[in-house]
Design a protein around this motif. Structure first.
Motif, mmCIF file in Angstrom:
data_model
loop_
_atom_site.group_PDB
_atom_site.id
_atom_site.type_symbol
_atom_site.label_atom_id
_atom_site.label_comp_id
_atom_site.label_asym_id
_atom_site.label_seq_id
_atom_site.Cartn_x
_atom_site.Cartn_y
_atom_site.Cartn_z
ATOM 1 N N GLY A 46 1.143 -1.526 -0.154
ATOM 2 C CA GLY A 46 -0.119 -0.073 0.287
ATOM 3 C C GLY A 46 0.758 1.609 -0.202
ATOM 4 O O GLY A 46 2.097 1.072 0.240
ATOM 5 N N ALA A 47 0.400 2.333 -0.384
ATOM 6 C CA ALA A 47 1.267 3.191 -0.431
ATOM 7 C C ALA A 47 0.201 4.246 -0.384
ATOM 8 O O ALA A 47 -1.385 4.874 -0.564
ATOM 9 C CB ALA A 47 1.596 3.667 -1.809
ATOM 10 N N GLY A 48 0.237 6.228 0.036
ATOM 11 C CA GLY A 48 -0.594 7.377 -0.411
ATOM 12 C C GLY A 48 0.380 8.534 0.186
ATOM 13 O O GLY A 48 1.528 8.279 0.178
ATOM 14 N N ALA A 49 -0.421 9.268 -0.092
ATOM 15 C CA ALA A 49 0.590 10.289 -0.946
ATOM 16 C C ALA A 49 -0.428 11.667 -0.682
ATOM 17 O O ALA A 49 -1.739 11.620 -0.617
ATOM 18 C CB ALA A 49 1.455 11.250 -2.376
ATOM 19 N N GLY A 50 0.281 13.087 -0.057
ATOM 20 C CA GLY A 50 -0.930 13.941 -0.280
ATOM 21 C C GLY A 50 -0.240 15.133 0.201
ATOM 22 O O GLY A 50 1.494 15.440 -0.482
ATOM 23 N N THR A 51 -0.589 16.436 -0.481
ATOM 24 C CA THR A 51 0.068 17.185 -0.730
ATOM 25 C C THR A 51 -0.796 18.653 0.088
ATOM 26 O O THR A 51 -2.134 18.507 0.473
ATOM 27 C CB THR A 51 -0.392 18.095 -2.314
ATOM 28 O OG1 THR A 51 -1.551 18.206 -2.528
ATOM 29 C CG2 THR A 51 0.764 17.341 -2.885
#
Length: 116
Positions: A46-51
């Motif tokens: 799993g992976a995630g990103a945000g800005t």
């Protein structure tokens, strides 16, 4: 790196390592027989990103991460000889007996509680 690219990279990395050959080694040949290890391999990632900043639109925020794991469980071996090819399972009778006893115990407990 985009989230999709990160996930793809993570998947490829895990799949390249999650093989019976990588975990248990090469087939073994001796005395006219070849033995191939067989395993059940489970993997997840799993992976995630945000800005953007929290609540403050002028704040510059970024973030991201990912991870994964692999679990290999031996199932048995395939034995190949001139006469026959057969699958020889690996079983742990203690685990099976323990699971049966736990199941019986839970069934008795639930039955006793239901009667009350």
């Amino acid at each position: 790196m985009s989230t999709q690219a990160l996930l793809q990279s993570l998947k490829e990395s895990i799949l390249s390592q999650a093989s019976v050959k990588a975990i248990y080694g090469e087939p073994i040949s001796a005395h006219g027989k070849t033995v191939l290890p067989v395993a059940r391999i489970i993997y997840g990632y799993g992976a995630g990103a945000g800005t953007g900043g929290m609540g403050d639109t002028s704040a510059r925020g970024e973030g991201g991460g990912g991870g994964g794991g692999v679990r290999a469980m031996p199932v048995g071996v395939i034995e190949i000889s001139d006469q026959q090819t057969r699958f020889i399972p690996i079983t742990d009778r203690r685990k099976l007996a323990g699971a049966v006893l736990v199941g019986i115990g839970l069934g008795m407990l639930l039955g006793w509680r239901r009667r009350r």
